[in-house]
Write an enzyme that holds these catalytic residues in place. Structure first.
Site, PDB file in Angstrom:
ATOM      1  N   CYS A 170      57.434  77.588  86.618  1.00  8.97           N
ATOM      2  CA  CYS A 170      57.497  77.952  86.712  1.00  8.97           C
ATOM      3  C   CYS A 170      57.980  79.598  87.133  1.00  8.97           C
ATOM      4  CB  CYS A 170      56.366  78.251  85.695  1.00  8.97           C
ATOM      5  SG  CYS A 170      56.505  77.665  84.353  1.00  8.97           S
ATOM      6  N   LYS A 204      61.401  79.596  89.286  1.00  2.00           N
ATOM      7  CA  LYS A 204      62.191  79.402  87.959  1.00  2.00           C
ATOM      8  C   LYS A 204      62.481  80.684  86.964  1.00  2.00           C
ATOM      9  CE  LYS A 204      61.827  76.620  84.883  1.00  2.00           C
ATOM     10  NZ  LYS A 204      62.927  77.032  83.879  1.00  2.00           N
ATOM     11  N   VAL A 242      54.147  70.404  79.358  1.00  2.56           N
ATOM     12  CA  VAL A 242      54.013  71.197  77.913  1.00  2.56           C
ATOM     13  C   VAL A 242      54.051  70.359  77.305  1.00  2.56           C
ATOM     14  CG1 VAL A 242      54.880  73.110  76.331  1.00  2.56           C
ATOM     15  CG2 VAL A 242      54.985  73.148  79.147  1.00  2.56           C
ATOM     16  N   LYS A 277      45.881  87.443  95.103  1.00  2.00           N
ATOM     17  CA  LYS A 277      45.439  86.824  96.666  1.00  2.00           C
ATOM     18  C   LYS A 277      46.500  85.919  96.705  1.00  2.00           C
ATOM     19  CE  LYS A 277      42.753  83.574  96.894  1.00  2.00           C
ATOM     20  NZ  LYS A 277      42.051  84.699  97.631  1.00  2.00           N
ATOM     21  N   LYS A 297      57.867  86.419  77.342  1.00  2.00           N
ATOM     22  CA  LYS A 297      57.800  85.033  78.863  1.00  2.00           C
ATOM     23  C   LYS A 297      58.165  85.112  79.641  1.00  2.00           C
ATOM     24  CE  LYS A 297      56.299  81.354  80.465  1.00  2.00           C
ATOM     25  NZ  LYS A 297      56.439  79.496  79.955  1.00  2.00           N
ATOM     26  N   LEU A 343      50.611  78.490  79.285  1.00  2.00           N
ATOM     27  CA  LEU A 343      49.791  77.534  80.480  1.00  2.00           C
ATOM     28  C   LEU A 343      50.010  77.114  81.471  1.00  2.00           C
ATOM     29  CD1 LEU A 343      50.518  73.946  78.543  1.00  2.00           C
ATOM     30  CD2 LEU A 343      49.234  76.349  77.419  1.00  2.00           C
TER      31      LEU A 343
HETATM   32  C1  UDX Z   1      52.688  79.807  85.598  1.00  2.00           C
HETATM   33  C2  UDX Z   1      51.983  80.826  84.353  1.00  2.00           C
HETATM   34  O1  UDX Z   1      50.793  81.253  85.368  1.00  2.00           O
HETATM   35  C3  UDX Z   1      51.997  80.133  83.498  1.00  2.00           C
HETATM   36  O2  UDX Z   1      51.073  81.395  82.595  1.00  2.00           O
HETATM   37  C4  UDX Z   1      53.332  79.903  82.668  1.00  2.00           C
HETATM   38  O3  UDX Z   1      52.924  79.398  81.348  1.00  2.00           O
HETATM   39  C5  UDX Z   1      53.295  78.939  83.575  1.00  2.00           C
HETATM   40  O4  UDX Z   1      53.971  78.985  84.646  1.00  2.00           O
HETATM   41  P1  UDX Z   1      51.368  78.424  86.707  1.00  2.00           P
HETATM   42  O5  UDX Z   1      52.760  77.863  87.267  1.00  2.00           O
HETATM   43  O6  UDX Z   1      50.784  76.918  86.059  1.00  2.00           O
HETATM   44  O7  UDX Z   1      52.118  78.785  85.621  1.00  2.00           O
HETATM   45  O8  UDX Z   1      50.429  78.654  88.056  1.00  2.00           O
HETATM   46  P2  UDX Z   1      50.578  79.691  89.003  1.00  2.00           P
HETATM   47  O9  UDX Z   1      48.433  80.126  88.177  1.00  2.00           O
HETATM   48  O10 UDX Z   1      50.766  81.308  87.641  1.00  2.00           O
HETATM   49  O11 UDX Z   1      50.278  80.167  89.306  1.00  2.00           O
HETATM   50  C6  UDX Z   1      51.604  79.814  90.395  1.00  2.00           C
HETATM   51  C7  UDX Z   1      51.946  80.384  91.934  1.00  2.00           C
HETATM   52  O12 UDX Z   1      51.622  81.622  92.242  1.00  2.00           O
HETATM   53  C8  UDX Z   1      50.592  78.590  92.866  1.00  2.00           C
HETATM   54  O13 UDX Z   1      51.506  78.303  93.990  1.00  2.00           O
HETATM   55  C9  UDX Z   1      49.783  79.819  92.994  1.00  2.00           C
HETATM   56  O14 UDX Z   1      49.039  79.086  94.245  1.00  2.00           O
HETATM   57  C10 UDX Z   1      50.262  81.411  93.173  1.00  2.00           C
HETATM   58  N1  UDX Z   1      49.349  81.831  93.268  1.00  2.00           N
HETATM   59  C11 UDX Z   1      48.774  82.516  92.370  1.00  2.00           C
HETATM   60  C12 UDX Z   1      49.441  83.049  94.425  1.00  2.00           C
HETATM   61  O15 UDX Z   1      49.799  82.629  95.437  1.00  2.00           O
HETATM   62  N2  UDX Z   1      48.383  83.937  94.625  1.00  2.00           N
HETATM   63  C13 UDX Z   1      47.514  84.869  93.296  1.00  2.00           C
HETATM   64  O16 UDX Z   1      47.024  85.413  93.274  1.00  2.00           O
HETATM   65  C14 UDX Z   1      47.785  83.515  92.513  1.00  2.00           C
END
Ligand code: UDX
Length: 443
Positions: A258, A261, A11, A249, A202, A151
């Site tokens: 994120c 946790k 970040v 998905k 958040k 993000l």
């Molecule tokens: C997340 C939040 O989206 C973001 O706004 C925050 O600031 C930080 O945490 P991130 O951890 O980068 O972002 O990943 P994200 O795109 O949210 O995906 C998280 C997990 O969910 C991944 O393991 C992804 O594979 C899974 N996922 C996501 C699914 O299994 N199905 C989905 O439909 C979407």
């Protein structure tokens, strides 16, 4: 404006170089000398698309520099963004040691009129407590704001530069003005609120995203039992704008630094406040069970997994990152090792970080190309939907395997194509069990 970012993790570094790109003069501080030394050489310590290029560009323009000397960073910035980690404690609570430590360290150097912004994800009321801490150091004239970060890894730069909203928590609307000025050029909605509300936004956002994923995974399990297709269910409900198609998905579940946790920290906050958050307990439980379902699916094909070789395609928690924190690949590897299997892993970027996290495991081998990884294997599990997996020569892959078993943990590949190539293919929640068998399983 002069800006400092305290903590140059994912970040902090993204925030720093993006603000530098917008024309601000930014100093990034980290106590990790190795990390700072890398950044000073123009090398991003994390893989994030576009980050290294932007780092080099803004350093070249003298808009961004990195330091391990804290007083220098504190003196530089009118606004100081706190971007240090708040990792999970064993009970699920957020560990606030770093953020408290950093506030204690910067406090003696702060001057009246400076603005400290909490960007790290923290439990509600943390900003208020940090404000009191500053007062103990006699820093009543320092403003403390909360500005949570949304993000997504792998998309961080675009998310920073084109946010869908900006949330600013402040004790009063006047205190929020400097941050509103900083973000003036962003055309998105800006929500100014009190400190506690910003902190809750958040945690609530990430917990809601996790809830959507566990919801669709729960429905996927039913689809598998009754012969329905989760991909169509997701499309059918996602077109309702009140639901929305994002985060529907189905697959192996969510990982990363994120969602898991923050959801657990939110649960603990609710527990402390005696508010019933059992909904989120179930969301967490559904997610934790996903890797076990993958093992059960493999056991529908192989009577025993012991002594057999399985290949994980994708080790990072999602594509376009080398981050493996809470990645499903770690849990799956451990489960397969417990079964007595040999495990191989291939990932375009996350191999090294994965090895570090897994530790010494004699039955795990990391491969640097997917074709060598699958030689004489008994099955592939597609764990992360890296784009390159779509374009592999799957026929060659199938021919070099002992048994052409392909478990698509992200419903990423075309099931028709994989079956026509001779694979025994199974997605998640597609309702038909293993495809390509003469007598397909329905469970
Ligand atoms: C997340 C939040 O989206 C973001 O706004 C925050 O600031 C930080 O945490 P991130 O951890 O980068 O972002 O990943 P994200 O795109 O949210 O995906 C998280 C997990 O969910 C991944 O393991 C992804 O594979 C899974 N996922 C996501 C699914 O299994 N199905 C989905 O439909 C979407």
């Amino acid at each position: 404006m002069e800006i400092s970012v305290i903590g140059t993790g994912y970040v902090g570094l993204t925030t720093g170089v993006c603000l530098a790109q917008l024309g601000h003069t930014v100093v990034g501080y980290d106590k990790d000398l190795y990390r700072i030394e890398k950044i000073q050489r123009g090398i991003s310590p994390i893989f994030e698309p576009g980050l290294q290029e932007l780092l080099q560009k803004t350093m070249g323009e003298k808009k961004f520099r990195a330091t391990s000397h804290l007083p220098e960073a504190v003196q530089h910035g009118r606004i100081l963004f706190l971007c240090v980690g708040t990792p999970q404690l064993p009970d699920g609570r957020a560990d606030l040691t770093q953020i408290e430590g950093v506030v204690r360290e910067i406090a003696p150097h702060l001057k009246p009129g400076q603005i400290v912004v909490e960007k790290s994800t923290v439990p509600v009321k943390t900003a208020r407590r940090l404000k009191h801490l500053l007062e103990i150091y006699g820093k009543k004239d320092v403003t403390l704001l909360s500005n949570p970060e949304f993000l997504r890894e792998g998309n961080a730069i675009e998310d920073f530069l084109k946010p869908d909203r900006i949330v600013i928590g402040a004790e009063d609307s006047h205190s929020a003005q400097p941050l509103l000025a900083l973000y003036e050029s962003f055309p998105c909605p800006k929500i100014v609120t009190d400190l506690e509300t910003a902190e809750i936004i958040k945690h609530a956002a990430n917990s809601f995203l996790a809830t959507k994923i566990s919801f669709i995974n729960m429905i996927a399990d039913l689809c598998d039992k009754v012969g329905a297709d989760i991909e169509k269910v997701a499309e059918g409900i996602g077109l309702d704008p009140r639901i929305g198609k994002e985060f529907l998905k189905a697959g192996l579940g969510y990982g990363g630094y994120c969602l898991p946790k923050d959801l657990r920290a939110f649960l603990q906050i609710a527990k402390d406040q005696q508010v019933d958050f059992s909904l989120l307990e179930v969301v967490d439980r559904i997610n934790e069970e996903r890797p076990y379902r993958a093992i059960s699916a493999l056991k529908e094909i192989h009577l025993s997994l012991s002594g057999k070789t399985f290949v994980l395609f994708g080790l990072s928690f999602k594509p376009n990152t080398d981050d493996i924190r809470e990645a499903r690949s770690l849990k799956l590897t451990r489960l397969l090792l417990e079964e007595g299997s040999f495990v191989r892993g291939y990932d375009p970027k996350a191999g090294e970080t994965f090895l570090k996290a897994l530790g010494e495991e004699v039955r795990f081998t990391l491969f640097t190309d997917p074709y060598s990884a699958v030689k004489d294997a008994h099955g592939i599990i597609l764990v992360t939907e890296w784009e390159e997996f779509k374009n592999l020569d799957w026929e060659t892959i199938r021919k070099s395997m002992v048994s052409p078993v392909l478990l698509d943990g992200r419903n990423y590949l075309s099931q028709e194509k994989m079956v026509s190539l001779g694979f025994l293919y199974r997605g998640v929640g597609r309702g038909k069990g293993w495809l390509g068998l003469k007598h397909p399983s329905q469970s």
